[in-house]
Design an enzyme around this catalytic site. Sequence first.
Site, PDB file in Angstrom:
ATOM      1  N   ASP A 133      -5.441  -9.994 -15.849  1.00 38.88           N
ATOM      2  CA  ASP A 133      -6.412 -11.045 -15.570  1.00 38.88           C
ATOM      3  C   ASP A 133      -7.711 -10.682 -16.305  1.00 38.88           C
ATOM      4  O   ASP A 133      -8.257  -9.594 -16.088  1.00 38.88           O
ATOM      5  CB  ASP A 133      -6.640 -11.099 -14.049  1.00 38.88           C
ATOM      6  CG  ASP A 133      -7.125 -12.450 -13.569  1.00 38.88           C
ATOM      7  OD1 ASP A 133      -7.998 -13.026 -14.234  1.00 38.88           O
ATOM      8  OD2 ASP A 133      -6.651 -12.909 -12.518  1.00 38.88           O
TER       9      ASP A 133
ATOM     10  N   ASP B 256       0.848  -1.190   0.000  1.00 40.53           N
ATOM     11  CA  ASP B 256       0.000   0.000   0.000  1.00 40.53           C
ATOM     12  C   ASP B 256       0.888   1.247   0.000  1.00 40.53           C
ATOM     13  O   ASP B 256       1.575   1.518   0.979  1.00 40.53           O
ATOM     14  CB  ASP B 256      -0.895  -0.048   1.252  1.00 40.53           C
ATOM     15  CG  ASP B 256      -1.712   1.231   1.409  1.00 40.53           C
ATOM     16  OD1 ASP B 256      -1.898   1.948   0.403  1.00 40.53           O
ATOM     17  OD2 ASP B 256      -2.170   1.496   2.550  1.00 40.53           O
TER      18      ASP B 256
ATOM     19  N   ASP C 176      -1.800  -1.234  -3.954  1.00 40.50           N
ATOM     20  CA  ASP C 176      -2.117  -0.489  -5.185  1.00 40.50           C
ATOM     21  C   ASP C 176      -0.991  -0.637  -6.209  1.00 40.50           C
ATOM     22  O   ASP C 176       0.060  -1.228  -5.918  1.00 40.50           O
ATOM     23  CB  ASP C 176      -2.365   0.988  -4.845  1.00 40.50           C
ATOM     24  CG  ASP C 176      -1.325   1.505  -3.870  1.00 40.50           C
ATOM     25  OD1 ASP C 176      -0.138   1.415  -4.186  1.00 40.50           O
ATOM     26  OD2 ASP C 176      -1.720   1.967  -2.761  1.00 40.50           O
TER      27      ASP C 176
ATOM     28  N   GLU D 281      -7.752 -20.547 -16.881  1.00 45.04           N
ATOM     29  CA  GLU D 281      -8.151 -21.275 -15.695  1.00 45.04           C
ATOM     30  C   GLU D 281      -9.253 -22.255 -16.076  1.00 45.04           C
ATOM     31  O   GLU D 281     -10.407 -21.872 -16.212  1.00 45.04           O
ATOM     32  CB  GLU D 281      -8.671 -20.273 -14.638  1.00 45.04           C
ATOM     33  CG  GLU D 281      -8.892 -20.919 -13.308  1.00 45.04           C
ATOM     34  CD  GLU D 281      -9.949 -20.232 -12.464  1.00 45.04           C
ATOM     35  OE1 GLU D 281      -9.920 -20.435 -11.251  1.00 45.04           O
ATOM     36  OE2 GLU D 281     -10.811 -19.513 -13.004  1.00 45.04           O
TER      37      GLU D 281
ATOM     38  N   ASP E 265      -9.838 -15.979 -16.626  1.00 48.90           N
ATOM     39  CA  ASP E 265     -10.646 -16.487 -15.527  1.00 48.90           C
ATOM     40  C   ASP E 265     -11.789 -17.380 -16.010  1.00 48.90           C
ATOM     41  O   ASP E 265     -12.484 -17.036 -16.975  1.00 48.90           O
ATOM     42  CB  ASP E 265     -11.252 -15.260 -14.804  1.00 48.90           C
ATOM     43  CG  ASP E 265     -11.962 -15.622 -13.527  1.00 48.90           C
ATOM     44  OD1 ASP E 265     -11.279 -16.042 -12.588  1.00 48.90           O
ATOM     45  OD2 ASP E 265     -13.195 -15.485 -13.481  1.00 48.90           O
TER      46      ASP E 265
ATOM     47  N   ASN F 116      -0.134   4.457  -0.324  1.00 47.52           N
ATOM     48  CA  ASN F 116      -0.703   5.736   0.114  1.00 47.52           C
ATOM     49  C   ASN F 116      -1.456   5.655   1.452  1.00 47.52           C
ATOM     50  O   ASN F 116      -2.213   6.559   1.793  1.00 47.52           O
ATOM     51  CB  ASN F 116      -1.613   6.311  -0.976  1.00 47.52           C
ATOM     52  CG  ASN F 116      -2.798   5.396  -1.266  1.00 47.52           C
ATOM     53  OD1 ASN F 116      -2.860   4.275  -0.746  1.00 47.52           O
ATOM     54  ND2 ASN F 116      -3.731   5.857  -2.079  1.00 47.52           N
TER      55      ASN F 116
ATOM     56  N   ASP G  81      -3.990   3.933   2.599  1.00 44.82           N
ATOM     57  CA  ASP G  81      -5.434   3.712   2.764  1.00 44.82           C
ATOM     58  C   ASP G  81      -5.756   2.270   3.165  1.00 44.82           C
ATOM     59  O   ASP G  81      -6.921   1.888   3.235  1.00 44.82           O
ATOM     60  CB  ASP G  81      -6.212   4.118   1.492  1.00 44.82           C
ATOM     61  CG  ASP G  81      -5.886   3.236   0.301  1.00 44.82           C
ATOM     62  OD1 ASP G  81      -4.997   2.353   0.430  1.00 44.82           O
ATOM     63  OD2 ASP G  81      -6.504   3.416  -0.772  1.00 44.82           O
TER      64      ASP G  81
ATOM     65  N   HIS H 119      -4.455 -17.175  -5.304  1.00 44.23           N
ATOM     66  CA  HIS H 119      -5.357 -16.412  -4.432  1.00 44.23           C
ATOM     67  C   HIS H 119      -6.651 -17.147  -4.105  1.00 44.23           C
ATOM     68  O   HIS H 119      -7.483 -16.621  -3.359  1.00 44.23           O
ATOM     69  CB  HIS H 119      -5.683 -15.083  -5.114  1.00 44.23           C
ATOM     70  CG  HIS H 119      -6.446 -15.311  -6.392  1.00 44.23           C
ATOM     71  ND1 HIS H 119      -5.888 -15.923  -7.493  1.00 44.23           N
ATOM     72  CD2 HIS H 119      -7.731 -15.072  -6.726  1.00 44.23           C
ATOM     73  CE1 HIS H 119      -6.797 -16.029  -8.441  1.00 44.23           C
ATOM     74  NE2 HIS H 119      -7.928 -15.517  -8.005  1.00 44.23           N
ATOM     75  N   ASP H 120      -6.858 -18.327  -4.710  1.00 45.85           N
ATOM     76  CA  ASP H 120      -8.058 -19.116  -4.403  1.00 45.85           C
ATOM     77  C   ASP H 120      -7.732 -20.309  -3.514  1.00 45.85           C
ATOM     78  O   ASP H 120      -8.612 -21.121  -3.217  1.00 45.85           O
ATOM     79  CB  ASP H 120      -8.690 -19.664  -5.698  1.00 45.85           C
ATOM     80  CG  ASP H 120      -9.286 -18.570  -6.557  1.00 45.85           C
ATOM     81  OD1 ASP H 120      -9.690 -17.523  -6.008  1.00 45.85           O
ATOM     82  OD2 ASP H 120      -9.337 -18.759  -7.790  1.00 45.85           O
TER      83      ASP H 120
HETATM   84  C1  NOJ Z   1     -11.728 -17.701 -10.385  1.00 47.90           C
HETATM   85  C2  NOJ Z   1     -10.946 -16.651  -9.659  1.00 47.90           C
HETATM   86  O1  NOJ Z   1      -9.617 -17.069  -9.519  1.00 47.90           O
HETATM   87  C3  NOJ Z   1     -11.649 -16.430  -8.352  1.00 47.90           C
HETATM   88  O2  NOJ Z   1     -10.893 -15.656  -7.460  1.00 47.90           O
HETATM   89  C4  NOJ Z   1     -12.984 -15.814  -8.637  1.00 47.90           C
HETATM   90  O3  NOJ Z   1     -13.720 -15.687  -7.446  1.00 47.90           O
HETATM   91  C5  NOJ Z   1     -13.795 -16.650  -9.624  1.00 47.90           C
HETATM   92  N1  NOJ Z   1     -13.025 -17.168 -10.704  1.00 47.90           N
HETATM   93  C6  NOJ Z   1     -14.918 -15.835 -10.217  1.00 47.90           C
HETATM   94  O4  NOJ Z   1     -14.402 -14.876 -11.104  1.00 47.90           O
HETATM   95 CA    CA Z   2      -3.457   2.119  -1.340  1.00 46.03          CA
END
Ligand code: NOJ
Ligand code: CA
Length: 552
Positions: free
Chosen positions: A98, A21, A29, A259, A199, A23, A25, A330-331
């Site tokens: 993405d 981050d 970013d 994906e 995605d 700035n 908040d 991230h999933d």
């Molecule tokens: C896959 C993404 O990696 C995930 O983070 C997202 O919630 C779903 N697709 C829906 O876009």
């Molecule tokens: Ca920020």
Amino acid sequence: MSSTWWKEAVVYQIYPKSYYDSNGDGIGDLAGITEKLDYIQSLGTNVIWLCPIFKSPMKDNGYDIADYSVVDTIFGDNSALDTLISEAKKRDIKILLDLVLNHSSNEHPWFKAALADPDSPYADYYIFKHWDKPTPPNNLRTYFDCSVWTRIPNSNRWYFNSFGPEQPDLNWENPQLRKEIIDMINMWIKKGVAGFRIDAIGNLKKSPESLSEHRFEADREDGSASLVPWVLNQPGIDKFLTELADKTFKPANSMTVAEIDVPEKDLLAYVGENGYFSMVFDFSIADLDIRHQKPFTTSPITGESLKPVFIKSQLDTQRIGWGAPYLENHDQPRSLNKFLPKGAINSISAKMLATFLLTQRGTPFIYQGQEIGMTNCSMTLEEHDDLHVFKLIEWGRREGYSDEQMMEYFNLRSRDNSRTPFQWNDKDNGGFTTGKPWLKVNPNYVEINAEQECSDKKSLFSYYQQLIALRRHSDISDILIYGDFIPLDSPSDVIAFKRQHEGKMVNIYCNFSGEEKPLSINEQQIYLHNSPIVNDKEGKIILQPYQAIIMS
Ligand code: NOJ
Ligand code: CA
């Protein structure tokens, strides 16, 4: 096997809200990422995949896009992205964006226009259904564990969503919608991005059944049925994907990683020499602990359970094209917690997992924080900030699961485990922000942080640097990149394979257990190992607990 720049790359994935981050908040970013490019370069990675940064109400942290052409103000603006791209280029780092093409946000102007006027051309950009009963037209359940049908308040109009109700699916049957998407992608290609992560791409084509009043055989006690068999990789999707690739990625020679779990029979169309994409992420390894599980339960992964799945994934992909190995994103929760038993997480076992990833065939993807050994982060239900978690809590409470049981599951399995802010140093909030972080910071930042890792030559970070250098800039790079994958016989809980290229080879041994594992081989030339080598009287190697060795 043709050589291509993206086969030689090592990718670093960034979840922008949680990286740095700039700035105060509390939200990461683009300027923050630009500030950290030297760090990313020092790791040795040369491509960055940025999770979505476009305008969004952030109900699913950017996977709900309200304008595909504009950077969201929480991340900066379009010129901050230009700066990031050009500063990255100075360091020989390419940027992947993405693309979320299966759905938009319910706040996208297209959707708002469709809601306001059922006769608007935008109504055909989505999938609406007239249905005057109180319950949804069918019993399909989304990836986020709610109904695929959402009713528009005070009306008999429903729309289809594969994820959350805030993410209405786009109607790919509509040529005008497809044209808008194609133009948008070409606009980003012109701006200088090297490619895209795409995605949920397997869901573009819906089966006629999924949109009908069909009653699907329930696979849960609540009477619902997963949407997957009815929307994933359906006949006719080839038309959409061919057009998409031919009019965007292929002429631009973009790197694309889609994906989607592709059945073996279709791999050729997806990742063959003329496939739609450069590579796809398969889920076989990532979801091994939940694939056949009841809700809110997991089954621990062992070396033995991983071995056949890993070998199949490597061999299937190799037969046809190129892969995209990863242990985290991230999933997913953190790999140290997923692939190692409790109590076995340490610098040696973390380096073993790193070795396992960076020696596979395919372009390896490293997720932010993996390189410094970030771990899962326990949270109360209230501390979570993930749409899927929210939907699961609603569902779980309705079905009688206790909060304790759900919390225990989320602490192992929620997506928030990997979304906590990056741990830069041992100062407040791990040095991520001077403000209030948008998501809980893992309290272990005091011991686990980048500053500490970068200053220690024996750290996990240093080991990742060595592995990446071995893969990208060493005498054995061509073997590690282009070599065939050949599984080797190995003791239980040891994953062993050979990479072979033009008569040269490298052998990799990874011990996924806390036990010694004698090998029937003598010490050869060793390129990298994570703990001291031990031999028996005859000089044969005794693999140590969680040891990994790369040797000729
Ligand atoms: C896959 C993404 O990696 C995930 O983070 C997202 O919630 C779903 N697709 C829906 O876009
Ligand atoms: Ca920020």
